[in-house]
Write a protein that holds these residues in place. Structure first.
Motif, PDB file in Angstrom:
ATOM      1  N   THR A 121       0.825  -1.219   0.000  1.00 53.26           N
ATOM      2  CA  THR A 121       0.000   0.000   0.000  1.00 53.26           C
ATOM      3  C   THR A 121       0.849   1.255   0.000  1.00 53.26           C
ATOM      4  OG1 THR A 121      -1.884  -1.029   1.098  1.00 53.26           O
ATOM      5  CG2 THR A 121      -1.672   1.346   1.325  1.00 53.26           C
ATOM      6  N   ALA A 122       1.934   1.237   0.785  1.00 57.30           N
ATOM      7  CA  ALA A 122       2.797   2.423   0.894  1.00 57.30           C
ATOM      8  C   ALA A 122       3.505   2.736  -0.413  1.00 57.30           C
ATOM      9  CB  ALA A 122       3.821   2.218   2.008  1.00 57.30           C
ATOM     10  N   CYS A 123       3.517   1.788  -1.346  1.00 60.80           N
ATOM     11  CA  CYS A 123       4.180   1.985  -2.627  1.00 60.80           C
ATOM     12  C   CYS A 123       3.217   2.518  -3.690  1.00 60.80           C
ATOM     13  CB  CYS A 123       4.817   0.673  -3.099  1.00 60.80           C
ATOM     14  SG  CYS A 123       6.031   0.010  -1.930  1.00 60.80           S
ATOM     15  N   PHE A 124       1.959   2.697  -3.320  1.00 59.20           N
ATOM     16  CA  PHE A 124       0.960   3.367  -4.148  1.00 59.20           C
ATOM     17  C   PHE A 124       0.555   4.640  -3.396  1.00 59.20           C
ATOM     18  CE2 PHE A 124       0.854  -0.746  -6.046  1.00 59.20           C
ATOM     19  CZ  PHE A 124       0.278  -0.624  -7.312  1.00 59.20           C
ATOM     20  N   PRO A 125       1.152   5.792  -3.712  1.00 56.98           N
ATOM     21  CA  PRO A 125       0.941   6.993  -2.896  1.00 56.98           C
ATOM     22  C   PRO A 125      -0.519   7.366  -2.687  1.00 56.98           C
ATOM     23  CG  PRO A 125       2.730   7.338  -4.437  1.00 56.98           C
ATOM     24  CD  PRO A 125       2.113   6.020  -4.798  1.00 56.98           C
ATOM     25  N   GLU A 126      -1.357   7.202  -3.715  1.00 60.60           N
ATOM     26  CA  GLU A 126      -2.770   7.573  -3.553  1.00 60.60           C
ATOM     27  C   GLU A 126      -3.483   6.602  -2.616  1.00 60.60           C
ATOM     28  OE1 GLU A 126      -2.842   5.348  -7.610  1.00 60.60           O
ATOM     29  OE2 GLU A 126      -1.404   5.946  -6.064  1.00 60.60           O
ATOM     30  N   PHE A 127      -3.051   5.335  -2.578  1.00 54.15           N
ATOM     31  CA  PHE A 127      -3.626   4.367  -1.647  1.00 54.15           C
ATOM     32  C   PHE A 127      -3.176   4.686  -0.220  1.00 54.15           C
ATOM     33  CE2 PHE A 127      -4.246   0.495  -4.696  1.00 54.15           C
ATOM     34  CZ  PHE A 127      -4.831   1.333  -5.630  1.00 54.15           C
ATOM     35  N   LEU A 128      -1.917   5.053  -0.086  1.00 57.96           N
ATOM     36  CA  LEU A 128      -1.374   5.353   1.245  1.00 57.96           C
ATOM     37  C   LEU A 128      -2.137   6.496   1.895  1.00 57.96           C
ATOM     38  CD1 LEU A 128       0.798   4.803   3.378  1.00 57.96           C
ATOM     39  CD2 LEU A 128       2.284   6.418   2.156  1.00 57.96           C
ATOM     40  N   ARG A 129      -2.424   7.528   1.100  1.00 60.59           N
ATOM     41  CA  ARG A 129      -3.163   8.674   1.647  1.00 60.59           C
ATOM     42  C   ARG A 129      -4.569   8.265   2.087  1.00 60.59           C
ATOM     43  NH1 ARG A 129      -0.215  11.388  -2.652  1.00 60.59           N
ATOM     44  NH2 ARG A 129      -1.897  11.001  -4.156  1.00 60.59           N
ATOM     45  N   LEU A 130      -5.211   7.415   1.290  1.00 63.61           N
ATOM     46  CA  LEU A 130      -6.576   7.000   1.599  1.00 63.61           C
ATOM     47  C   LEU A 130      -6.646   5.998   2.746  1.00 63.61           C
ATOM     48  CD1 LEU A 130      -7.771   6.500  -2.083  1.00 63.61           C
ATOM     49  CD2 LEU A 130      -8.775   8.141  -0.477  1.00 63.61           C
ATOM     50  N   SER A 131      -5.629   5.169   2.889  1.00 68.64           N
ATOM     51  CA  SER A 131      -5.681   4.041   3.833  1.00 68.64           C
ATOM     52  C   SER A 131      -5.818   4.484   5.285  1.00 68.64           C
ATOM     53  CB  SER A 131      -4.447   3.151   3.666  1.00 68.64           C
ATOM     54  OG  SER A 131      -3.269   3.858   3.974  1.00 68.64           O
ATOM     55  N   GLU A 132      -5.496   5.742   5.566  1.00 68.97           N
ATOM     56  CA  GLU A 132      -5.671   6.255   6.929  1.00 68.97           C
ATOM     57  C   GLU A 132      -7.138   6.206   7.346  1.00 68.97           C
ATOM     58  OE1 GLU A 132      -4.048  10.145   7.057  1.00 68.97           O
ATOM     59  OE2 GLU A 132      -1.985   9.512   6.627  1.00 68.97           O
ATOM     60  N   ASN A 133      -8.038   6.192   6.365  1.00 71.91           N
ATOM     61  CA  ASN A 133      -9.477   6.184   6.657  1.00 71.91           C
ATOM     62  C   ASN A 133     -10.102   4.795   6.542  1.00 71.91           C
ATOM     63  OD1 ASN A 133      -9.573   9.038   7.034  1.00 71.91           O
ATOM     64  ND2 ASN A 133      -9.502   9.290   4.812  1.00 71.91           N
ATOM     65  N   CYS A 134      -9.280   3.767   6.297  1.00 74.64           N
ATOM     66  CA  CYS A 134      -9.802   2.404   6.282  1.00 74.64           C
ATOM     67  C   CYS A 134     -10.206   1.994   7.701  1.00 74.64           C
ATOM     68  CB  CYS A 134      -8.762   1.426   5.742  1.00 74.64           C
ATOM     69  SG  CYS A 134      -8.440   1.586   3.971  1.00 74.64           S
ATOM     70  N   PRO A 145      -9.052   2.713 -12.191  1.00 76.07           N
ATOM     71  CA  PRO A 145      -9.229   1.256 -12.170  1.00 76.07           C
ATOM     72  C   PRO A 145      -7.966   0.479 -12.527  1.00 76.07           C
ATOM     73  CG  PRO A 145     -11.119   2.295 -13.204  1.00 76.07           C
ATOM     74  CD  PRO A 145     -10.110   3.383 -12.980  1.00 76.07           C
ATOM     75  N   TYR A 146      -7.188   0.961 -13.504  1.00 77.13           N
ATOM     76  CA  TYR A 146      -5.997   0.204 -13.889  1.00 77.13           C
ATOM     77  C   TYR A 146      -4.937   0.209 -12.785  1.00 77.13           C
ATOM     78  CZ  TYR A 146      -3.812   4.700 -15.253  1.00 77.13           C
ATOM     79  OH  TYR A 146      -3.295   5.976 -15.269  1.00 77.13           O
ATOM     80  N   ARG A 147      -4.889   1.276 -12.001  1.00 72.42           N
ATOM     81  CA  ARG A 147      -3.945   1.291 -10.878  1.00 72.42           C
ATOM     82  C   ARG A 147      -4.364   0.258  -9.831  1.00 72.42           C
ATOM     83  NH1 ARG A 147       0.982   3.507  -9.849  1.00 72.42           N
ATOM     84  NH2 ARG A 147       0.349   4.523  -7.911  1.00 72.42           N
ATOM     85  N   TYR A 148      -5.682   0.158  -9.569  1.00 70.67           N
ATOM     86  CA  TYR A 148      -6.144  -0.831  -8.599  1.00 70.67           C
ATOM     87  C   TYR A 148      -5.924  -2.251  -9.118  1.00 70.67           C
ATOM     88  CZ  TYR A 148      -9.019  -3.328  -5.258  1.00 70.67           C
ATOM     89  OH  TYR A 148      -9.434  -4.207  -4.292  1.00 70.67           O
ATOM     90  N   GLU A 149      -6.156  -2.461 -10.419  1.00 70.35           N
ATOM     91  CA  GLU A 149      -5.913  -3.788 -11.008  1.00 70.35           C
ATOM     92  C   GLU A 149      -4.448  -4.178 -10.886  1.00 70.35           C
ATOM     93  OE1 GLU A 149      -7.296  -3.509 -15.004  1.00 70.35           O
ATOM     94  OE2 GLU A 149      -9.387  -3.152 -14.393  1.00 70.35           O
ATOM     95  N   HIS A 150      -3.555  -3.221 -11.099  1.00 68.58           N
ATOM     96  CA  HIS A 150      -2.125  -3.502 -10.971  1.00 68.58           C
ATOM     97  C   HIS A 150      -1.775  -3.812  -9.520  1.00 68.58           C
ATOM     98  CE1 HIS A 150      -1.439  -0.861 -14.771  1.00 68.58           C
ATOM     99  NE2 HIS A 150      -2.077  -1.981 -15.023  1.00 68.58           N
ATOM    100  N   TYR A 151      -2.380  -3.089  -8.587  1.00 69.64           N
ATOM    101  CA  TYR A 151      -2.166  -3.363  -7.160  1.00 69.64           C
ATOM    102  C   TYR A 151      -2.571  -4.801  -6.835  1.00 69.64           C
ATOM    103  CZ  TYR A 151      -3.051  -3.453  -2.142  1.00 69.64           C
ATOM    104  OH  TYR A 151      -3.063  -3.812  -0.805  1.00 69.64           O
TER     105      TYR A 151
END
Length: 293
Positions: free
Chosen positions: A234-247, A273-279
Motif C-alpha cells: 500500500t505504501a508503494c501506491f501513494p494515492e492508496f497510502l493517503r486514503l488508507s488512513e481512513n480504512c 481502475p488500472y492502478r487498482y488492477e495492478h495493485y
C-alpha cells in the motif's frame, strides 16, 4: 578522520570525493570480515596517507542501496519509457514505481518518442499523464531532437543523486549521452557492452551534472518484488497510502475488507481502475512468492 562520498569503485579501490579532489582509498579488512562492501554513493570516513591515497574506515548508514547498479543513497531515478516501439505499458511503469517507492527513491517519469504518436494516441496518453501527475509524479515528455529536454531536466537534477531506469530500446542511452556527452556511449549497443541481464565488471561512477550527481550507467531494466511484503505494498501506491488512513481496519489490504477507503474511492472514480488492477496483480504475486529461508 575526514569524511566524503565515494564517487567511483574500481579494481578494489574506492575514489572518495572531498573538497574538490578524489582520494584513492582501499577498504579496511574489517569490511570483508563483516561481509560488508563500500558502494558508490556511500558517505564514508577515511584516513589519508600521502597526497591522494587513503583507507576507508567507516561506512555511514545508508538510506537505500541497489544491487544493479551497485550504488547507495540514491535520491531519484529517471524512469525512461517510450510511448511507441516499444509501446507505453502502465503495468511495467507501475512495477518500476512500486519498487522505487519501496527503496525511498523518488521517480521522475520521462516519456520518449512522442513524435511517433498520432493525435488520437497523444490524447489518450495525455489522460494517463494527467493520472500520474495527480498522484504526485513528475512527468516529462520528449521526442527525437528535442532541444528543450535538457533545460527542463537539469533543474530536477540539482542537488540530487540520480540514476536512469527503464526497458531496453526506450532511449536511455540517448538520454545519457545527452546528459553526459563525455561518455560517448553508442546508441543501441549499450545493452551488449554492459552485459544486459548479467552481472558486469563495468564500474559505476557518479559524474557531476550541474550541482547534482548522475550515475554513468543506464541502470536496471527490470524489477521484482522480492524485498516487498504484502503489508508494505500500500505504501508503494501513494494515492492508496493517503486514503488508507481512513480504512476501518489497520493493515487493510484493500481487497475483501469492509469499509475500505481505497475501494470506496475506486467506486467513486477517485482511484483509477488500472492502478487498482495492478495493485491486485502485484499483491497476488507477492502472496504467491516462495518463502525465503
Amino acid at each position: 578522520m575526514a569524511q566524503g562520498r565515494i564517487r567511483k569503485a574500481l579494481s578494489g579501490y574506492y575514489y572518495v570525493y572531498q573538497d574538490g579532489e578524489l582520494i584513492q582509498c582501499r577498504g579496511r579488512g574489517v569490511f570483508r570480515n563483516r561481509g560488508e562492501s563500500p558502494l558508490v554513493g556511500d558517505i564514508v570516513d577515511y584516513t589519508k596517507e600521502g597526497e591522494s591515497d587513503g583507507y576507508v574506515m567507516k561506512i555511514h548508514p545508508r538510506k537505500n542501496e541497489l544491487v544493479r547498479p551497485p550504488i547507495a543513497n540514491i535520491d531519484q531515478a529517471i524512469l525512461v519509457f517510450s510511448v511507441k516501439e516499444p509501446d507505453f505499458n502502465t503495468v511495467l511503469l507501475d512495477r518500476f514505481l512500486v519498487v522505487l517507492e519501496s527503496f525511498s527513491v523518488q521517480p521522475i517519469i520521462c516519456l520518449t518518442k512522442m513524435d511517433l504518436l498520432t493525435e488520437d494516441e497523444k490524447q489518450q496518453l495525455q489522460e494517463k499523464i494527467a493520472d500520474y501527475e495527480a498522484i504526485g509524479y513528475t512527468v516529462l515528455t520528449t521526442f527525437q531532437d528535442d532541444n528543450t529536454l535538457m533545460e527542463r531536466l537539469y533543474p530536477l537534477l540539482e542537488e540530487k543523486i540520480s540514476v536512469l531506469a527503464g526497458q531496453s530500446g526506450v532511449g536511455k542511452s540517448t538520454l545519457l549521452n545527452t546528459l553526459l556527452p563525455e561518455l560517448q556511449l553508442k546508441t543501441g549497443e549499450i545493452s551488449q557492452s554492459l552485459g544486459r541481464g548479467k552481472h558486469t565488471t563495468r564500474h559505476v561512477e557518479l559524474i557531476e551534472v550541474g550541482n547534482g550527481l548522475l550515475a554513468d550507467t543506464p541502470g536496471f531494466s527490470s524489477f521484482d518484488f522480492d524485498t516487498i511484503e504484502k503489508e508494505e505494498l500500500t505504501a508503494c501506491f501513494p494515492e492508496f497510502l493517503r486514503l488508507s488512513e481512513n480504512c476501518k481496519f489497520r493493515g487493510c489490504l484493500h481487497t475483501k475488507e469492509p469499509k475500505c477507503a481505497v475501494k470506496e474511492a475506486l467506486a467513486r472514480g477517485e482511484v483509477r481502475p488500472y492502478r487498482y488492477e495492478h495493485y491486485e496483480q502485484f499483491l497476488q504475486e507477492i502472496m504467491e512468492r516462495k518463502p525465503r529461508y
